[in-house]
Write a protein that holds these residues in place. Structure first.
Motif, mmCIF file in Angstrom:
data_model
loop_
_atom_site.group_PDB
_atom_site.id
_atom_site.type_symbol
_atom_site.label_atom_id
_atom_site.label_comp_id
_atom_site.label_asym_id
_atom_site.label_seq_id
_atom_site.Cartn_x
_atom_site.Cartn_y
_atom_site.Cartn_z
ATOM 1 N N VAL A 229 0.830 -1.201 0.000
ATOM 2 C CA VAL A 229 0.000 0.000 0.000
ATOM 3 C C VAL A 229 0.866 1.253 0.000
ATOM 4 O O VAL A 229 0.653 2.187 -0.787
ATOM 5 N N ALA A 230 1.868 1.285 0.886
ATOM 6 C CA ALA A 230 2.723 2.465 0.994
ATOM 7 C C ALA A 230 3.534 2.678 -0.274
ATOM 8 O O ALA A 230 3.647 3.803 -0.767
ATOM 9 N N GLY A 231 4.117 1.605 -0.797
ATOM 10 C CA GLY A 231 4.939 1.731 -1.997
ATOM 11 C C GLY A 231 4.150 2.266 -3.175
ATOM 12 O O GLY A 231 4.606 3.161 -3.898
ATOM 13 N N GLY A 232 2.950 1.749 -3.383
ATOM 14 C CA GLY A 232 2.127 2.205 -4.491
ATOM 15 C C GLY A 232 1.701 3.647 -4.330
ATOM 16 O O GLY A 232 1.762 4.441 -5.276
ATOM 17 N N ALA A 233 1.273 4.033 -3.119
ATOM 18 C CA ALA A 233 0.787 5.395 -2.883
ATOM 19 C C ALA A 233 1.905 6.419 -3.036
ATOM 20 O O ALA A 233 1.712 7.482 -3.650
ATOM 21 N N LEU A 234 3.084 6.130 -2.495
ATOM 22 C CA LEU A 234 4.197 7.078 -2.589
ATOM 23 C C LEU A 234 4.653 7.257 -4.031
ATOM 24 O O LEU A 234 4.977 8.371 -4.454
ATOM 25 N N ASN A 235 4.697 6.173 -4.775
ATOM 26 C CA ASN A 235 5.071 6.283 -6.187
ATOM 27 C C ASN A 235 4.069 7.140 -6.955
ATOM 28 O O ASN A 235 4.441 7.991 -7.766
ATOM 29 N N ARG A 236 2.787 6.898 -6.718
ATOM 30 C CA ARG A 236 1.746 7.652 -7.426
ATOM 31 C C ARG A 236 1.863 9.146 -7.140
ATOM 32 O O ARG A 236 1.789 9.980 -8.053
ATOM 33 N N MET A 237 2.067 9.506 -5.879
ATOM 34 C CA MET A 237 2.164 10.917 -5.514
ATOM 35 C C MET A 237 3.414 11.563 -6.113
ATOM 36 O O MET A 237 3.367 12.708 -6.587
ATOM 37 N N ALA A 238 4.527 10.834 -6.099
ATOM 38 C CA ALA A 238 5.771 11.387 -6.639
ATOM 39 C C ALA A 238 5.665 11.603 -8.148
ATOM 40 O O ALA A 238 6.141 12.616 -8.678
ATOM 41 N N THR A 239 5.043 10.668 -8.850
ATOM 42 C CA THR A 239 4.881 10.808 -10.301
ATOM 43 C C THR A 239 3.954 11.968 -10.631
ATOM 44 O O THR A 239 4.196 12.729 -11.581
ATOM 45 N N LYS A 240 2.887 12.122 -9.864
ATOM 46 C CA LYS A 240 1.969 13.252 -10.076
ATOM 47 C C LYS A 240 2.694 14.573 -9.865
ATOM 48 O O LYS A 240 2.540 15.524 -10.660
ATOM 49 N N LYS A 241 3.505 14.662 -8.834
ATOM 50 C CA LYS A 241 4.256 15.885 -8.542
ATOM 51 C C LYS A 241 5.228 16.210 -9.671
ATOM 52 O O LYS A 241 5.357 17.366 -10.093
ATOM 53 N N LEU A 242 5.914 15.182 -10.189
ATOM 54 C CA LEU A 242 6.828 15.387 -11.318
ATOM 55 C C LEU A 242 6.066 15.905 -12.527
ATOM 56 O O LEU A 242 6.501 16.867 -13.183
ATOM 57 N N GLY A 243 4.936 15.266 -12.848
ATOM 58 C CA GLY A 243 4.157 15.684 -14.004
ATOM 59 C C GLY A 243 3.727 17.135 -13.914
ATOM 60 O O GLY A 243 3.827 17.890 -14.887
ATOM 61 N N GLU A 244 3.268 17.558 -12.727
ATOM 62 C CA GLU A 244 2.833 18.939 -12.557
ATOM 63 C C GLU A 244 3.992 19.907 -12.715
ATOM 64 O O GLU A 244 3.858 20.958 -13.372
ATOM 65 N N ALA A 245 5.147 19.573 -12.135
ATOM 66 C CA ALA A 245 6.297 20.462 -12.211
ATOM 67 C C ALA A 245 6.793 20.622 -13.643
ATOM 68 O O ALA A 245 7.074 21.736 -14.100
ATOM 69 N N VAL A 246 6.888 19.505 -14.365
ATOM 70 C CA VAL A 246 7.387 19.554 -15.737
ATOM 71 C C VAL A 246 6.410 20.279 -16.653
ATOM 72 O O VAL A 246 6.807 21.083 -17.506
ATOM 73 N N ARG A 247 5.127 20.043 -16.477
ATOM 74 C CA ARG A 247 4.127 20.713 -17.317
ATOM 75 C C ARG A 247 4.149 22.225 -17.093
ATOM 76 O O ARG A 247 4.101 23.008 -18.056
ATOM 77 N N ASN A 248 4.245 22.653 -15.846
ATOM 78 C CA ASN A 248 4.323 24.088 -15.570
ATOM 79 C C ASN A 248 5.573 24.693 -16.193
ATOM 80 O O ASN A 248 5.548 25.817 -16.705
ATOM 81 N N ASP A 249 6.659 23.937 -16.157
ATOM 82 C CA ASP A 249 7.916 24.404 -16.741
ATOM 83 C C ASP A 249 7.806 24.512 -18.256
ATOM 84 O O ASP A 249 8.204 25.513 -18.860
ATOM 85 N N LEU A 250 7.238 23.484 -18.890
ATOM 86 C CA LEU A 250 7.177 23.449 -20.350
ATOM 87 C C LEU A 250 6.204 24.482 -20.912
ATOM 88 O O LEU A 250 6.392 24.953 -22.032
ATOM 89 N N ARG A 251 5.184 24.830 -20.172
ATOM 90 C CA ARG A 251 4.241 25.849 -20.658
ATOM 91 C C ARG A 251 4.936 27.180 -20.907
ATOM 92 O O ARG A 251 4.514 27.952 -21.764
ATOM 93 N N GLY A 252 5.993 27.437 -20.159
ATOM 94 C CA GLY A 252 6.725 28.684 -20.346
ATOM 95 C C GLY A 252 7.874 28.572 -21.311
ATOM 96 O O GLY A 252 8.570 29.556 -21.579
ATOM 97 N N LYS A 253 8.092 27.359 -21.863
ATOM 98 C CA LYS A 253 9.226 27.152 -22.775
ATOM 99 C C LYS A 253 8.782 26.742 -24.157
ATOM 100 O O LYS A 253 9.604 26.356 -24.984
ATOM 101 N N ARG A 254 7.476 26.807 -24.420
ATOM 102 C CA ARG A 254 6.981 26.389 -25.721
ATOM 103 C C ARG A 254 7.589 27.278 -26.803
ATOM 104 O O ARG A 254 7.397 28.501 -26.793
ATOM 105 N N PRO A 255 8.312 26.715 -27.773
ATOM 106 C CA PRO A 255 8.929 27.526 -28.819
ATOM 107 C C PRO A 255 7.902 27.990 -29.842
ATOM 108 O O PRO A 255 6.774 27.496 -29.873
#
Length: 275
Positions: A229-255
Protein backbone atom coordinates in the motif's frame (compact mmCIF):
# COMPACT_ATOMS: atom_id res chain seq x y z
CA UNK A 1 25.29 1.57 -25.10
CA UNK A 2 27.37 -1.55 -24.44
CA UNK A 3 31.14 -1.20 -24.39
CA UNK A 4 33.03 -3.60 -26.72
CA UNK A 5 34.85 -6.34 -24.83
CA UNK A 6 38.27 -5.23 -26.10
CA UNK A 7 37.70 -1.65 -24.87
CA UNK A 8 36.71 -2.51 -21.33
CA UNK A 9 38.98 -1.54 -18.47
CA UNK A 10 39.36 -3.63 -15.30
CA UNK A 11 36.43 -2.93 -13.00
CA UNK A 12 34.45 -1.06 -15.64
CA UNK A 13 31.98 -3.89 -16.00
CA UNK A 14 29.93 -2.47 -13.12
CA UNK A 15 28.93 0.39 -15.41
CA UNK A 16 27.98 -1.94 -18.25
CA UNK A 17 24.90 -3.95 -17.20
CA UNK A 18 23.90 -7.03 -19.09
CA UNK A 19 21.87 -6.50 -22.23
CA UNK A 20 19.01 -8.25 -20.45
CA UNK A 21 18.66 -5.32 -18.03
CA UNK A 22 17.98 -2.84 -20.83
CA UNK A 23 15.62 -5.23 -22.57
CA UNK A 24 13.63 -5.88 -19.40
CA UNK A 25 13.32 -2.19 -18.59
CA UNK A 26 12.19 -1.59 -22.17
CA UNK A 27 9.47 -4.22 -21.83
CA UNK A 28 8.35 -2.91 -18.44
CA UNK A 29 8.01 0.64 -19.79
CA UNK A 30 6.56 -0.17 -23.23
CA UNK A 31 3.09 1.19 -24.14
CA UNK A 32 0.14 -0.98 -23.23
CA UNK A 33 -1.02 -2.88 -20.18
CA UNK A 34 0.94 -5.78 -18.72
CA UNK A 35 -0.81 -8.54 -16.83
CA UNK A 36 0.11 -8.34 -13.11
CA UNK A 37 1.67 -11.80 -13.22
CA UNK A 38 3.80 -10.87 -16.23
CA UNK A 39 4.89 -7.58 -14.66
CA UNK A 40 5.80 -9.42 -11.46
CA UNK A 41 7.78 -11.99 -13.44
CA UNK A 42 9.69 -9.34 -15.39
CA UNK A 43 10.43 -7.37 -12.23
CA UNK A 44 11.79 -10.51 -10.60
CA UNK A 45 13.99 -11.25 -13.62
CA UNK A 46 15.27 -7.69 -13.56
CA UNK A 47 16.19 -8.02 -9.88
CA UNK A 48 18.16 -11.17 -10.66
CA UNK A 49 19.91 -9.53 -13.60
CA UNK A 50 20.92 -6.55 -11.45
CA UNK A 51 22.10 -8.55 -8.45
CA UNK A 52 25.37 -9.64 -10.08
CA UNK A 53 26.25 -6.07 -11.00
CA UNK A 54 25.46 -4.91 -7.47
CA UNK A 55 27.78 -7.55 -6.04
CA UNK A 56 30.58 -6.48 -8.38
CA UNK A 57 30.01 -2.85 -7.40
CA UNK A 58 30.37 -3.72 -3.73
CA UNK A 59 33.44 -5.84 -4.39
CA UNK A 60 35.21 -2.99 -6.23
CA UNK A 61 34.23 -0.39 -3.65
CA UNK A 62 31.87 1.55 -5.91
CA UNK A 63 29.14 3.37 -4.03
CA UNK A 64 25.58 2.25 -4.66
CA UNK A 65 24.63 5.71 -5.85
CA UNK A 66 27.37 5.83 -8.47
CA UNK A 67 26.59 2.31 -9.65
CA UNK A 68 22.88 3.08 -9.88
CA UNK A 69 23.59 6.20 -11.95
CA UNK A 70 25.92 4.28 -14.27
CA UNK A 71 23.36 1.53 -14.80
CA UNK A 72 20.58 4.00 -15.53
CA UNK A 73 22.65 6.04 -18.00
CA UNK A 74 23.42 2.82 -19.87
CA UNK A 75 19.79 1.78 -20.19
CA UNK A 76 18.28 5.26 -20.76
CA UNK A 77 18.59 5.03 -24.59
CA UNK A 78 16.43 1.86 -24.48
CA UNK A 79 13.45 3.62 -22.90
CA UNK A 80 10.75 3.72 -25.62
CA UNK A 81 9.77 7.36 -26.29
CA UNK A 82 6.78 8.01 -28.58
CA UNK A 83 6.40 10.97 -30.92
CA UNK A 84 3.32 13.23 -30.84
CA UNK A 85 1.48 11.38 -33.61
CA UNK A 86 1.94 8.01 -31.92
CA UNK A 87 0.93 9.44 -28.55
CA UNK A 88 -2.33 10.74 -30.00
CA UNK A 89 -3.03 7.35 -31.60
CA UNK A 90 -2.36 5.48 -28.36
CA UNK A 91 -4.52 7.90 -26.33
CA UNK A 92 -7.69 7.87 -28.43
CA UNK A 93 -6.91 11.02 -30.42
CA UNK A 94 -6.37 13.29 -27.42
CA UNK A 95 -4.18 16.37 -27.88
CA UNK A 96 -2.85 19.26 -25.83
CA UNK A 97 -3.66 19.45 -22.13
CA UNK A 98 -6.06 16.51 -22.32
CA UNK A 99 -3.28 14.31 -23.72
CA UNK A 100 -0.87 15.54 -21.05
CA UNK A 101 -3.45 14.73 -18.36
CA UNK A 102 -3.82 11.20 -19.72
CA UNK A 103 -0.05 10.67 -19.90
CA UNK A 104 0.37 11.65 -16.26
CA UNK A 105 -2.54 9.42 -15.17
CA UNK A 106 -1.09 6.48 -17.09
CA UNK A 107 2.39 7.01 -15.61
CA UNK A 108 0.91 7.31 -12.11
CA UNK A 109 -0.89 4.01 -12.55
CA UNK A 110 2.29 2.34 -13.82
CA UNK A 111 4.54 3.52 -10.97
CA UNK A 112 1.83 2.75 -8.42
CA UNK A 113 1.61 -0.79 -9.79
CA UNK A 114 5.37 -1.27 -9.60
CA UNK A 115 5.38 -0.05 -5.99
CA UNK A 116 2.50 -2.34 -5.05
CA UNK A 117 4.14 -5.37 -6.66
CA UNK A 118 7.43 -4.60 -4.95
CA UNK A 119 5.67 -4.27 -1.61
CA UNK A 120 3.87 -7.56 -2.06
CA UNK A 121 7.13 -9.32 -2.90
CA UNK A 122 8.77 -7.80 0.16
CA UNK A 123 5.88 -8.92 2.36
CA UNK A 124 6.35 -12.46 1.11
CA UNK A 125 10.04 -12.27 1.94
CA UNK A 126 9.23 -11.26 5.51
CA UNK A 127 7.30 -14.51 5.78
CA UNK A 128 10.42 -16.39 4.62
CA UNK A 129 13.43 -14.75 6.37
CA UNK A 130 16.16 -16.56 4.39
CA UNK A 131 14.87 -14.87 1.22
CA UNK A 132 15.13 -11.40 2.74
CA UNK A 133 18.68 -11.18 1.41
CA UNK A 134 17.22 -10.71 -2.09
CA UNK A 135 15.31 -7.59 -1.06
CA UNK A 136 18.03 -5.05 -2.00
CA UNK A 137 18.14 -6.30 -5.60
CA UNK A 138 14.36 -6.11 -5.74
CA UNK A 139 14.44 -2.49 -4.51
CA UNK A 140 17.07 -1.56 -7.08
CA UNK A 141 14.94 -3.10 -9.83
CA UNK A 142 11.85 -1.24 -8.62
CA UNK A 143 13.79 2.02 -8.42
CA UNK A 144 15.14 1.72 -11.95
CA UNK A 145 11.75 0.84 -13.46
CA UNK A 146 9.99 3.73 -11.72
CA UNK A 147 12.75 6.13 -12.81
CA UNK A 148 12.44 4.86 -16.40
CA UNK A 149 8.65 5.35 -16.38
CA UNK A 150 9.09 8.91 -15.13
CA UNK A 151 11.83 9.73 -17.66
CA UNK A 152 9.52 8.40 -20.37
CA UNK A 153 6.70 10.61 -19.05
CA UNK A 154 8.97 13.67 -18.99
CA UNK A 155 10.19 13.04 -22.54
CA UNK A 156 6.69 12.53 -23.92
CA UNK A 157 5.41 15.67 -22.20
CA UNK A 158 8.05 17.55 -24.20
CA UNK A 159 6.43 16.12 -27.34
CA UNK A 160 2.96 17.20 -26.23
CA UNK A 161 4.05 20.77 -25.50
CA UNK A 162 6.08 21.08 -28.70
CA UNK A 163 9.44 21.45 -26.96
CA UNK A 164 11.73 19.58 -29.31
CA UNK A 165 15.11 18.41 -28.03
CA UNK A 166 17.74 18.02 -30.74
CA UNK A 167 20.48 15.40 -30.91
CA UNK A 168 20.90 11.67 -31.43
CA UNK A 169 18.73 9.16 -29.64
CA UNK A 170 21.39 8.64 -26.98
CA UNK A 171 21.96 12.37 -26.52
CA UNK A 172 18.25 13.01 -26.11
CA UNK A 173 17.91 10.11 -23.66
CA UNK A 174 20.73 11.53 -21.53
CA UNK A 175 19.21 15.03 -21.69
CA UNK A 176 15.81 13.74 -20.55
CA UNK A 177 17.48 11.75 -17.77
CA UNK A 178 19.31 14.88 -16.63
CA UNK A 179 16.03 16.82 -16.67
CA UNK A 180 14.37 14.09 -14.58
CA UNK A 181 17.20 14.30 -12.05
CA UNK A 182 16.46 18.02 -11.68
CA UNK A 183 12.66 17.53 -11.94
CA UNK A 184 12.21 20.12 -14.68
CA UNK A 185 11.87 20.56 -18.42
CA UNK A 186 14.60 21.22 -20.97
CA UNK A 187 15.12 24.69 -22.42
CA UNK A 188 15.41 24.16 -26.22
CA UNK A 189 16.90 27.63 -26.67
CA UNK A 190 19.93 26.77 -24.56
CA UNK A 191 22.44 25.11 -26.93
CA UNK A 192 24.37 23.52 -24.06
CA UNK A 193 21.32 21.80 -22.58
CA UNK A 194 22.20 18.51 -24.29
CA UNK A 195 25.98 18.76 -24.63
CA UNK A 196 26.48 19.48 -20.92
CA UNK A 197 23.95 16.93 -19.74
CA UNK A 198 26.66 14.56 -18.56
CA UNK A 199 28.57 17.12 -16.51
CA UNK A 200 29.69 16.39 -12.96
CA UNK A 201 26.84 18.40 -11.43
CA UNK A 202 24.26 16.51 -13.48
CA UNK A 203 25.73 13.13 -12.55
CA UNK A 204 25.59 14.13 -8.90
CA UNK A 205 21.95 15.22 -9.28
CA UNK A 206 21.09 11.93 -10.99
CA UNK A 207 22.80 9.90 -8.28
CA UNK A 208 20.97 11.82 -5.55
CA UNK A 209 17.61 11.53 -7.31
CA UNK A 210 17.99 7.76 -7.74
CA UNK A 211 18.99 7.37 -4.09
CA UNK A 212 15.92 9.36 -3.02
CA UNK A 213 13.75 7.08 -5.13
CA UNK A 214 15.47 4.03 -3.65
CA UNK A 215 14.88 5.42 -0.16
CA UNK A 216 11.20 5.87 -0.97
CA UNK A 217 11.00 2.21 -1.90
CA UNK A 218 12.40 1.11 1.44
CA UNK A 219 8.84 1.57 2.68
CA UNK A 220 7.93 -1.59 0.77
CA UNK A 221 9.88 -3.61 3.32
CA UNK A 222 6.94 -3.70 5.68
CA UNK A 223 5.14 -6.74 7.08
CA UNK A 224 2.03 -8.16 5.46
CA UNK A 225 0.60 -5.81 2.81
CA UNK A 226 1.50 -2.47 4.43
CA UNK A 227 4.52 -2.22 2.15
CA UNK A 228 2.43 -2.75 -0.96
CA UNK A 229 0.00 0.00 0.00
CA UNK A 230 2.72 2.46 0.99
CA UNK A 231 4.94 1.73 -2.00
CA UNK A 232 2.13 2.20 -4.49
CA UNK A 233 0.79 5.40 -2.88
CA UNK A 234 4.20 7.08 -2.59
CA UNK A 235 5.07 6.28 -6.19
CA UNK A 236 1.75 7.65 -7.43
CA UNK A 237 2.16 10.92 -5.51
CA UNK A 238 5.77 11.39 -6.64
CA UNK A 239 4.88 10.81 -10.30
CA UNK A 240 1.97 13.25 -10.08
CA UNK A 241 4.26 15.88 -8.54
CA UNK A 242 6.83 15.39 -11.32
CA UNK A 243 4.16 15.68 -14.00
CA UNK A 244 2.83 18.94 -12.56
CA UNK A 245 6.30 20.46 -12.21
CA UNK A 246 7.39 19.55 -15.74
CA UNK A 247 4.13 20.71 -17.32
CA UNK A 248 4.32 24.09 -15.57
CA UNK A 249 7.92 24.40 -16.74
CA UNK A 250 7.18 23.45 -20.35
CA UNK A 251 4.24 25.85 -20.66
CA UNK A 252 6.72 28.68 -20.35
CA UNK A 253 9.23 27.15 -22.78
CA UNK A 254 6.98 26.39 -25.72
CA UNK A 255 8.93 27.53 -28.82
CA UNK A 256 7.40 29.39 -31.74
CA UNK A 257 5.86 27.19 -34.45
CA UNK A 258 8.32 26.17 -37.14
CA UNK A 259 8.71 28.88 -39.78
CA UNK A 260 7.20 31.63 -37.64
CA UNK A 261 9.45 34.53 -36.75
CA UNK A 262 8.84 37.24 -34.23
CA UNK A 263 9.63 40.07 -36.63
CA UNK A 264 6.88 39.07 -39.06
CA UNK A 265 4.29 40.87 -36.88
CA UNK A 266 4.76 44.64 -37.15
CA UNK A 267 3.32 46.82 -34.39
CA UNK A 268 0.45 49.02 -35.57
CA UNK A 269 0.57 52.79 -35.02
CA UNK A 270 -1.44 53.83 -31.97
CA UNK A 271 -3.94 55.84 -34.04
CA UNK A 272 -4.74 52.74 -36.10
CA UNK A 273 -5.56 50.54 -33.13
CA UNK A 274 -9.14 49.44 -32.75
CA UNK A 275 -11.07 51.45 -30.15
Amino acid sequence: MAVPEKDRQPGSEIADPDREVGELVGRLTAPGELEPAERRRLLGRLAQALSAGAKRARATGAGRGRWLADVFLNIAPRIPIRDLHTLAEHHHGLTGEALADDLVRTAQKATMTVGAIGGALAAAEFAAPPLLLSAPAQLVAETIVVAAIEVKLLAELHEVYGVRVQGSGTQRAVAFTAAWAKQRGIDPLTPTSVTLALGAATKTALRNRLLRTLGRHLTTLGPFLTGAVAGGALNRMATKKLGEAVRNDLRGKRPLPQGERRETVEPRPRDELDP
